[in-house]
Design a protein around this motif. Structure first.
Motif, short mmCIF file in Angstrom:
data_model
loop_
_atom_site.label_atom_id
_atom_site.label_comp_id
_atom_site.label_asym_id
_atom_site.label_seq_id
_atom_site.Cartn_x
_atom_site.Cartn_y
_atom_site.Cartn_z
N TYR A 25 0.84 -1.19 0.00
CA TYR A 25 0.00 0.00 0.00
C TYR A 25 0.88 1.24 0.00
O TYR A 25 2.07 1.18 0.32
N TYR A 32 -4.22 4.90 9.43
CA TYR A 32 -4.93 4.23 8.35
C TYR A 32 -5.32 2.82 8.78
O TYR A 32 -4.83 2.31 9.80
N LEU A 34 -6.21 -1.22 7.29
CA LEU A 34 -6.04 -2.17 6.19
C LEU A 34 -7.04 -3.30 6.38
O LEU A 34 -7.22 -3.81 7.49
N SER A 53 -3.12 0.93 11.68
CA SER A 53 -1.72 1.32 11.49
C SER A 53 -0.97 1.43 12.81
O SER A 53 0.26 1.33 12.83
N MET A 94 -7.69 -0.33 1.77
CA MET A 94 -7.14 0.60 2.76
C MET A 94 -8.05 1.80 2.87
O MET A 94 -8.66 2.23 1.89
N ASP A 96 -7.75 5.73 4.81
CA ASP A 96 -6.93 6.61 5.63
C ASP A 96 -7.64 7.94 5.75
O ASP A 96 -8.78 8.10 5.33
#
Lengths: 116, 116
Positions: A25, A32, A34, A53, A94, A96
């Motif tokens: 990524y 963020y 995932l 994250s 993902m 963010d």
């Protein structure tokens, strides 16, 4: 710009063996999430596992684990003891804080086929 | 807990006709998303609602696509007029919270649209 890369269009695995699906990524945000989703031929997207994250431990959910390597920006999915029902498309995604909507950005997917 | 419901599951129309898709999110979920998934690709966000307000519609082709979420619950996505390139699976998803990197999205079974 945010980006998810899945470099394996298709993979085979023998039943009962483990398999790793790759995901890298790109984001400049520090916060963020995932995600991995499974999409069987019927079409629905099934949530499998999530990694934040800031999480220090790799996420695990039953036979699924996420090998999170932050410095390398990779979030590989490991499926242990593969079953025939694991045959499906697998998407890494993902989200963010780069934009206000926190939308999911998906990779192009990996098709996994489990051989009996 | 009931999942995300979508209807119809399949729709075939001629180009230039109109079509509408319906989505009922998981009870209590504040956010609702519509995605378009073209064959061989990952889903792409079309529009995101927070309760009944639009958070992100930057990738919605507004000359032909419209969506609404009345009373912050059900949502309808409409295409008028349809083009051949609109052939895709339209996925609805809902999320419990009002954003944030870790808010998991849960998907419905999708509507497979074929435009002839």
């Amino acid at each position: 710009a945010q980006k998810i890369t899945q470099t394996q269009p298709g993979m085979f695995v023998q039943e009962k063996e483990a398999v790793t699906l790759d995901c890298t990524y790109d984001t400049s945000d520090q916060s963020y999430g995932l995600f991995w989703y499974k999409q069987p031929s019927s079409g629905e997207m099934i949530f499998l596992i999530y990694q934040g994250s800031y999480d220090e431990q790799n996420a695990t959910e039953g036979r699924y684990s996420l090998n999170f390597q932050k410095a390398r920006k990779s979030a590989n999915l490991v499926i242990s003891a593969s079953q025939l029902g694991d045959s499906a498309m697998y998407f890494c995604a993902m989200r963010d804080g780069m934009d206000s909507s926190y939308k999911l950005i998906f990779g192009s997917g990996t098709r996994l086929l489990v051989r009996p | 807990e009931a999942g995300v419901a979508q209807s119809p599951r399949y729709k075939i129309i001629e180009k230039r006709q109109s079509v509408a898709f319906w989505c009922n999110p998981i009870s209590g979920h504040a956010t609702l998303y519509w995605y378009q998934q073209i064959l061989g690709q990952g889903p792409k966000l079309l529009i995101q609602f927070q309760n009944n307000g639009v958070v992100d519609d930057s990738q919605l082709p507004k000359d032909r696509f419209s969506a609404e979420r009345l009373k912050g619950v059900d949502s309808t996505l409409k295409i008028q007029p349809a083009k051949l390139e609109d052939s895709a699976v339209y996925l609805c998803a809902s999320g419990k919270y009002d954003g944030g990197a870790g808010d998991t999205q849960y998907f419905g079974p999708g509507t497979r649209l074929t435009v002839l």
